[in-house]
Design an enzyme around this catalytic site. Structure first.
Site, short mmCIF file in Angstrom:
data_model
loop_
_atom_site.label_atom_id
_atom_site.label_comp_id
_atom_site.label_asym_id
_atom_site.label_seq_id
_atom_site.Cartn_x
_atom_site.Cartn_y
_atom_site.Cartn_z
N TYR A 1 -14.42 16.15 -17.69
CA TYR A 1 -14.87 14.77 -17.55
C TYR A 1 -15.90 14.68 -16.42
O TYR A 1 -15.72 15.31 -15.37
CB TYR A 1 -13.66 13.87 -17.26
CG TYR A 1 -14.02 12.49 -16.76
CD1 TYR A 1 -14.83 11.65 -17.50
CD2 TYR A 1 -13.54 12.05 -15.54
CE1 TYR A 1 -15.16 10.39 -17.04
CE2 TYR A 1 -13.86 10.79 -15.06
CZ TYR A 1 -14.67 9.96 -15.82
OH TYR A 1 -15.00 8.71 -15.35
N ASP B 1 -4.85 17.84 -16.27
CA ASP B 1 -5.24 16.49 -16.68
C ASP B 1 -4.74 16.32 -18.11
O ASP B 1 -5.26 16.93 -19.04
CB ASP B 1 -6.76 16.34 -16.60
CG ASP B 1 -7.24 14.94 -16.94
OD1 ASP B 1 -6.49 14.20 -17.61
OD2 ASP B 1 -8.37 14.59 -16.56
N LYS C 1 -6.21 4.82 -20.02
CA LYS C 1 -6.45 5.22 -21.39
C LYS C 1 -5.23 4.98 -22.28
O LYS C 1 -4.76 3.86 -22.39
CB LYS C 1 -6.90 6.69 -21.41
CG LYS C 1 -7.98 7.04 -20.35
CD LYS C 1 -9.21 6.16 -20.42
CE LYS C 1 -10.39 6.70 -19.63
NZ LYS C 1 -10.21 6.78 -18.17
N ARG D 1 0.83 -1.20 0.00
CA ARG D 1 0.00 0.00 0.00
C ARG D 1 0.87 1.25 0.00
O ARG D 1 0.44 2.33 -0.41
CB ARG D 1 -0.96 -0.01 1.20
CG ARG D 1 -1.85 1.24 1.29
CD ARG D 1 -3.03 1.05 2.23
NE ARG D 1 -2.64 0.67 3.56
CZ ARG D 1 -2.25 1.51 4.52
NH1 ARG D 1 -2.17 2.81 4.27
NH2 ARG D 1 -1.93 1.07 5.73
#
Length: 406
Positions: A122, A196, A221, A58
């Site tokens: 988005y 972004d 993506k 983690r």
């Protein structure tokens, strides 16, 4: 390495690679929840270091590290600091783009602060701001940042703006904002800037060139490129901040990636330049075809001279890219029929995979955005978004043609 790498594909293939102690050619999948210590002193050293490596997955994992270093190297490729030294960046790999964005926002903002962003984001970004950040006392300011004349007045009116978050090109209208100008004004008012860069990838656009503080990607993506794994990454130029405050939020929110998805991302990154070249070539051809079709009302593609951001995109991007949206003259009904008639192109949300993906933003990716807001931002009921793949261009155009004309 003795000689500095000079090409994108060389950086994508070789940067960040970790020599495996068993001499595996490719960085293995480090499928472990925890790591062992040779002795107590080594354990204490690892916990005391700013680089929380080989402790607990983690907190970090070698499979994450290779992707983090590779993407940071791509974003910094060819860029220099003011003193002429090579720009160095620090990245944190997350389980999703939304997880990376959560770390970005919560490590930089507290109740009473404001975040400034723009129209046509988005849907997940918009909802995270308006439904989560707003709920904990962070003010959300959405303005038309394509109108640079209003920028200084916005900062004067809202002195509590601590972060400006840009998405360029934006999803799904493919509008762009001027990274350089907005960053210059934001810095004058003491605000940080994040971008972004998902649609463009570092191959087409490098926001750090213009002085931004953070770059964000949904690695799901184009960086992965094959639709095999969800992921997100946050890259920052303040290395100490990224290793301390940003890392603390990353670790405590539990938004870390996993070794299997990191392995898939690492393999996808190696072909980024090759894929983007074909994506871009096909995207331009599809946009030209649609723009000249008698049944198409309008096309949003920044490579068309008619697009309002054509010149801006030429200034800050190497190519307009493979993303576009368009509306047929028959509106929503014509759009639905078009999508239903497609035979080769894929009906699916997301983007950046090797196959051409077609979706309907109003009912899919932006369904959580109020209709009046959607329409104000140009996300009409009939708008179709297309992520153009790397298939043979003739086959893509044949499928589009039969779907429109059937």
């Amino acid at each position: 390495m003795k000689n500095e790498l000079t090409g994108w594909s060389s950086v994508a293939v070789h940067s960040g690679n970790i020599q495996d102690p068993n001499y595996a050619h490719l960085t293995p999948i480090y499928a472990t929840s925890t790591f062992v210590f040779d002795n107590a002193e080594q354990g204490m050293e690892r916990f005391g270091s700013l680089d929380k490596e080989n402790i607990y997955t983690r907190w970090g994992n070698p499979s994450f590290k290779v992707c983090e270093q590779k993407i940071a190297a791509l974003e910094a490729f060819g860029l220099k600091n003011e003193d002429g030294t090579a720009l160095e960046l620090k990245a944190l790999l997350h389980a999703s783009g939304q997880a990376a964005m959560s770390t970005l926002f919560f490590s930089n903002l507290v109740s009473g602060d404001a975040i400034l962003s723009h129209q046509s984001l988005y849907g997940g970004s918009y909802e995270l701001m308006t439904k989560i950040l707003a709920g904990v006392g962070i003010e959300i300011i959405i303005e038309d940042l394509s109108d640079l004349s209003i920028l200084e007045s916005v900062f004067r009116k809202h002195p509590n703006i601590k972060l400006v978050h840009l998405e360029t090109p934006a999803n799904p209208t493919i509008r762009c904002v001027d990274i350089e100008h907005i960053t210059r004004v934001a810095k004058a008012y003491g605000a940080l800037v994040s971008v972004d860069n998902t649609f463009a990838t570092p191959y087409l656009q490098q926001p750090f060139k213009y002085g931004v503080d953070f770059v964000f990607h949904s690695t799901t993506k184009f960086l992965n490129g094959h639709g095999t794994a969800i992921g997100g990454i946050l890259i920052g130029k303040n290395i100490h901040f990224m290793k301390t405050k940003a890392w603390k939020w990353y670790a405590l929110l539990g938004g870390n990636g996993n070794p299997f998805d990191a392995y898939l991302l690492n393999q996808g990154l190696k072909t980024l330049e090759l894929r983007m070249e074909k994506h871009c070539e096909n995207g331009a051809a599809v946009a030209e075809y649609l723009n000249s079709h008698i049944k198409v009302d309008h096309v949003n593609y920044i490579g068309l001279p008619s697009h309002p951001d054509f010149l801006l995109a030429k200034k800050q991007m190497r190519h307009p890219g493979p993303m576009l949206s368009f509306e047929l003259k028959g509106g929503l009904e014509a759009g639905k029929k078009f999508i239903d008639r497609l035979e080769m192109c894929t009906r699916a949300v997301s983007l950046g995979t090797v196959d051409t993906l077609v979706s309907h933003p109003a009912s899919m990716t932006h369904v959580g955005v109020p209709k009046e807001e959607r329409l104000k931002y140009g996300i009409t009921d009939g708008l179709i978004r297309m992520s153009v793949g790397i298939e043979n261009i003739k086959d893509i155009l044949n499928d589009i043609e039969q779907a429109i004309d059937a």
